[in-house]
Design an enzyme around this catalytic site. Structure first.
Site, PDB file in Angstrom:
ATOM      1  N   ASP A 220      -0.601 -18.558   8.404  1.00 41.93           N
ATOM      2  CA  ASP A 220       0.021 -17.664   7.441  1.00 41.93           C
ATOM      3  C   ASP A 220      -0.850 -17.602   6.186  1.00 41.93           C
ATOM      4  O   ASP A 220      -1.281 -18.644   5.667  1.00 41.93           O
ATOM      5  CB  ASP A 220       1.430 -18.170   7.086  1.00 41.93           C
ATOM      6  CG  ASP A 220       2.206 -17.172   6.250  1.00 41.93           C
ATOM      7  OD1 ASP A 220       2.927 -16.353   6.834  1.00 41.93           O
ATOM      8  OD2 ASP A 220       2.075 -17.229   5.008  1.00 41.93           O
ATOM      9  N   ASN A 228      -0.220  -8.324  -2.572  1.00 44.06           N
ATOM     10  CA  ASN A 228       0.406  -7.006  -2.505  1.00 44.06           C
ATOM     11  C   ASN A 228       0.964  -6.581  -3.858  1.00 44.06           C
ATOM     12  O   ASN A 228       0.831  -5.418  -4.269  1.00 44.06           O
ATOM     13  CB  ASN A 228       1.526  -6.999  -1.464  1.00 44.06           C
ATOM     14  CG  ASN A 228       1.006  -6.847  -0.050  1.00 44.06           C
ATOM     15  OD1 ASN A 228      -0.053  -6.251   0.171  1.00 44.06           O
ATOM     16  ND2 ASN A 228       1.734  -7.383   0.917  1.00 44.06           N
ATOM     17  N   HIS A 233      -0.537  -2.463  -1.463  1.00 44.64           N
ATOM     18  CA  HIS A 233      -0.516  -2.728  -0.027  1.00 44.64           C
ATOM     19  C   HIS A 233      -1.818  -2.342   0.660  1.00 44.64           C
ATOM     20  O   HIS A 233      -2.155  -2.885   1.723  1.00 44.64           O
ATOM     21  CB  HIS A 233       0.656  -1.996   0.617  1.00 44.64           C
ATOM     22  CG  HIS A 233       1.986  -2.589   0.259  1.00 44.64           C
ATOM     23  ND1 HIS A 233       2.491  -3.715   0.879  1.00 44.64           N
ATOM     24  CD2 HIS A 233       2.904  -2.238  -0.674  1.00 44.64           C
ATOM     25  CE1 HIS A 233       3.667  -4.026   0.353  1.00 44.64           C
ATOM     26  NE2 HIS A 233       3.949  -3.142  -0.587  1.00 44.64           N
ATOM     27  N   ASP A 237      -3.583  -4.750   3.181  1.00 45.26           N
ATOM     28  CA  ASP A 237      -3.978  -4.410   4.554  1.00 45.26           C
ATOM     29  C   ASP A 237      -5.418  -4.827   4.832  1.00 45.26           C
ATOM     30  O   ASP A 237      -5.741  -5.314   5.926  1.00 45.26           O
ATOM     31  CB  ASP A 237      -3.815  -2.914   4.788  1.00 45.26           C
ATOM     32  CG  ASP A 237      -2.362  -2.489   4.909  1.00 45.26           C
ATOM     33  OD1 ASP A 237      -1.497  -3.384   5.047  1.00 45.26           O
ATOM     34  OD2 ASP A 237      -2.087  -1.272   4.868  1.00 45.26           O
ATOM     35  N   GLU A 262       2.231 -11.255   7.672  1.00 42.88           N
ATOM     36  CA  GLU A 262       0.961 -11.935   7.397  1.00 42.88           C
ATOM     37  C   GLU A 262       0.778 -13.161   8.283  1.00 42.88           C
ATOM     38  O   GLU A 262      -0.036 -14.037   8.002  1.00 42.88           O
ATOM     39  CB  GLU A 262       0.882 -12.351   5.924  1.00 42.88           C
ATOM     40  CG  GLU A 262       1.890 -13.396   5.492  1.00 42.88           C
ATOM     41  CD  GLU A 262       3.182 -12.808   4.953  1.00 42.88           C
ATOM     42  OE1 GLU A 262       3.822 -13.460   4.112  1.00 42.88           O
ATOM     43  OE2 GLU A 262       3.545 -11.687   5.370  1.00 42.88           O
TER      44      GLU A 262
END
Length: 353
Positions: A220, A228, A233, A237, A262
């Site tokens: 993670d 973010n 975002h 990404d 994630e």
């Protein structure tokens, strides 16, 4: 709306104005905007009612179902689509379009076989009657002419059938390739292009059936929400894609998947836990050592790290059980400072949620 039958009924007397009016009526009936794309799409349906596209639209609009812009996009996307990232909604729509086209293809094959069977039966009866007349000598010249006529007609029908079969076979091969692609897409994350959760579960089941040893790692990204929140975002990404590439490179030979959000899951096969841990530590160090910058202005993004939990899978253990244990180890790694790999077996229980 039964497009093929409606057009065949007055094909030959359709003129420009009438065609224009009928296309307009179809757009109104289907509640579609009169855009150039939609007009060209319906024009193709009405001017080539035997085309596979028209048959696919028949399947969709049968029983009063209206055509949607999504349907038009789906039915034409396979001809000119080169988008690098496809959303789950788009994948589902394209798959539904392929299913409709496949159903149409199957029905087309069935219709062709039925027609060829009927024509062959008629040819056999006519040929038998002609042969009988020739053998009895009754009106032999006429029987011979009938024989030649029947044979020539059947040869022509065979040539036409061969052409149709060749075209249909090409279409079937094209559909087969697209269905294989759709099956692959159903098991792939569109953002990172990694296999997804479904692929992970299927690989686990296959490895379990084969009897090989496995380890599961759950990774993670640390502080991903703040990435973010601070940068948006789009940057998030890109971070996900960077981590996906790093894990894929460092864990080559093992299945790296984007499990969700994630979170990444890795299935190590036929390696001992300590070796899997070493591979994972190398990946963690590789990610931590990189210096990430914003694409727009080269401003530093800051350190990106991930935490991970790793556990061997016990013989006969369900994947959910082993995954949950790896997830709890991941939680422990987060709790103890992040940017680390925690390893434990089924007997490891020195931590709590």
């Amino acid at each position: 709306m039964r497009i093929a039958r409606a057009v065949r009924s007055d094909a030959g007397k359709e003129e420009g104005r009438t065609l224009f009016e009928r296309i307009g009526a179809f757009l109104v009936d289907q509640r579609l905007e009169p855009t150039p794309t939609n007009y060209a799409f319906v024009h193709r349906l009405f001017t080539d009612p035997d085309d596979t596209l028209a048959r696919a639209v028949e399947l969709i609009t049968d029983r009063g179902v209206r055509l949607t812009p999504r349907d038009i996009q789906t039915l034409t996307a396979d001809e000119h689509s080169d988008e690098p990232v496809v959303s789950d909604v788009d994948l589902k729509a394209r798959t539904e379009g392929l299913v409709a086209r496949t159903q149409m293809q199957v029905e087309g094959f069935a219709d062709m076989v039925t027609a060829m069977r009927a024509e062959t039966a008629d040819f056999g009866r006519d040929l038998a009657a002609s042969a009988e007349a020739m053998s009895t000598g009754s009106d032999a010249p006429q029987a011979n002419d009938d024989f030649l006529r029947i044979t020539a007609a059947m040869l022509q029908r065979i040539r036409v059938a061969e052409q149709k079969l060749e075209t249909t076979t090409r279409e079937a091969n094209d559909l087969r390739e697209k269905l294989e692609e759709a099956r692959d897409n159903a098991r792939r994350d569109p953002l990172t292009q990694l296999p997804n959760r479904r692929a992970f579960e299927e690989a686990f089941a296959a490895q379990e059936a084969a009897g090989g040893s496995m380890c599961i790692a759950v990774c993670d990204i640390d502080h991903f929400k703040s990435v973010n929140d601070r940068f948006g975002h789009a940057v998030g990404d890109r971070v996900l894609r960077v981590i996906a590439d790093a894990l894929s490179q460092c864990c080559r030979g093992h299945l790296v998947t984007r499990y969700g959000g994630e979170e990444f899951a890795i299935l190590f096969t036929d390696v001992p836990p300590d070796k899997a841990q070493a591979v994972l530590e190398h990946a963690r160090g590789t990610v931590q050592a990189k210096r990430y910058k914003l694409r727009d202005n080269d401003a530093p993004l800051g350190e990106i790290t991930f935490s991970a939990g790793l556990t061997p899978v016990e013989p006969g253990e369900m994947h959910q059980t082993a995954f949950h244990r790896a997830d709890r180890l991941l939680y422990l790694a987060k709790h103890e400072g992040r940017n680390q790999v925690k390893i434990g077996s089924a007997s490891y229980s020195d931590f709590r949620r």
